[in-house]
Scaffold this motif. Sequence first.
Motif, PDB file in Angstrom:
ATOM      1  N   ALA A  12       0.828  -1.219   0.000  1.00 19.07           N
ATOM      2  CA  ALA A  12       0.000   0.000   0.000  1.00 19.07           C
ATOM      3  C   ALA A  12       0.858   1.263   0.000  1.00 19.07           C
ATOM      4  O   ALA A  12       0.659   2.153   0.810  1.00 19.07           O
ATOM      5  CB  ALA A  12      -0.973  -0.012   1.171  1.00 19.07           C
ATOM      6  N   GLU A  13       1.818   1.312  -0.920  1.00 13.89           N
ATOM      7  CA  GLU A  13       2.692   2.471  -1.083  1.00 13.89           C
ATOM      8  C   GLU A  13       3.420   2.855   0.205  1.00 13.89           C
ATOM      9  O   GLU A  13       3.615   4.025   0.511  1.00 13.89           O
ATOM     10  CB  GLU A  13       1.897   3.654  -1.635  1.00 13.89           C
ATOM     11  CG  GLU A  13       1.359   3.361  -3.022  1.00 13.89           C
ATOM     12  CD  GLU A  13       0.402   4.422  -3.528  1.00 13.89           C
ATOM     13  OE1 GLU A  13       0.059   5.336  -2.759  1.00 13.89           O
ATOM     14  OE2 GLU A  13       0.008   4.328  -4.688  1.00 13.89           O
ATOM     15  N   GLY A  14       3.762   1.836   0.995  1.00 18.29           N
ATOM     16  CA  GLY A  14       4.562   2.066   2.187  1.00 18.29           C
ATOM     17  C   GLY A  14       3.800   2.070   3.488  1.00 18.29           C
ATOM     18  O   GLY A  14       4.401   2.042   4.556  1.00 18.29           O
ATOM     19  N   ARG A  15       2.480   2.078   3.406  1.00 14.40           N
ATOM     20  CA  ARG A  15       1.712   2.178   4.648  1.00 14.40           C
ATOM     21  C   ARG A  15       1.883   0.943   5.541  1.00 14.40           C
ATOM     22  O   ARG A  15       1.809   1.038   6.765  1.00 14.40           O
ATOM     23  CB  ARG A  15       0.236   2.398   4.324  1.00 14.40           C
ATOM     24  CG  ARG A  15      -0.572   2.599   5.568  1.00 14.40           C
ATOM     25  CD  ARG A  15      -1.818   3.358   5.322  1.00 14.40           C
ATOM     26  NE  ARG A  15      -2.461   3.613   6.612  1.00 14.40           N
ATOM     27  CZ  ARG A  15      -3.463   4.432   6.768  1.00 14.40           C
ATOM     28  NH1 ARG A  15      -3.942   5.085   5.768  1.00 14.40           N
ATOM     29  NH2 ARG A  15      -3.995   4.603   7.955  1.00 14.40           N
ATOM     30  N   PHE A  16       2.095  -0.219   4.930  1.00 15.52           N
ATOM     31  CA  PHE A  16       2.236  -1.457   5.703  1.00 15.52           C
ATOM     32  C   PHE A  16       3.554  -2.150   5.380  1.00 15.52           C
ATOM     33  O   PHE A  16       4.018  -2.123   4.244  1.00 15.52           O
ATOM     34  CB  PHE A  16       1.093  -2.427   5.394  1.00 15.52           C
ATOM     35  CG  PHE A  16      -0.268  -1.889   5.703  1.00 15.52           C
ATOM     36  CD1 PHE A  16      -0.747  -1.879   7.008  1.00 15.52           C
ATOM     37  CD2 PHE A  16      -1.064  -1.365   4.704  1.00 15.52           C
ATOM     38  CE1 PHE A  16      -1.996  -1.367   7.300  1.00 15.52           C
ATOM     39  CE2 PHE A  16      -2.317  -0.849   4.983  1.00 15.52           C
ATOM     40  CZ  PHE A  16      -2.790  -0.848   6.289  1.00 15.52           C
ATOM     41  N   LEU A  17       4.117  -2.790   6.401  1.00 15.00           N
ATOM     42  CA  LEU A  17       5.269  -3.668   6.220  1.00 15.00           C
ATOM     43  C   LEU A  17       4.834  -5.051   6.676  1.00 15.00           C
ATOM     44  O   LEU A  17       4.434  -5.231   7.830  1.00 15.00           O
ATOM     45  CB  LEU A  17       6.464  -3.197   7.052  1.00 15.00           C
ATOM     46  CG  LEU A  17       7.645  -4.174   7.111  1.00 15.00           C
ATOM     47  CD1 LEU A  17       8.230  -4.411   5.721  1.00 15.00           C
ATOM     48  CD2 LEU A  17       8.712  -3.673   8.064  1.00 15.00           C
TER      49      LEU A  17
END
Length: 106
Positions: free
Chosen positions: A67-72
């Motif tokens: 999500a474009e960096g929102r989650f790892l």
Amino acid sequence: GEDSRSFHVSIQAPLSVASIGETQSITTVVGGQLILECPEDAVPTPHIEWHREGSLLQEDARRQVLAEGRFLQIQAVGAADGGEYSCRATNELGDTRLRIRLEVHG
């Protein structure tokens, strides 16, 4: 006569992450799946980077940024995955960082 105009208004909001300046602590078990969230809803949309122990996180088969960096997402968590993670969100109005300490128990 009649005159009409239309405007596009974009409201900019500063970056804000819950518990700024504090380190969140998360505990998980070996072999599980974990998703860390960088809860950022700033406008303009920020660029998000994930770091582990101060270095830019390298994605691999088990560690993926979504999500474009929102989650790892970390799959098949191992003891070596423990440590400090941080996400840094940056846009034209500034940047902010959220730190997460991950403890892995066997």
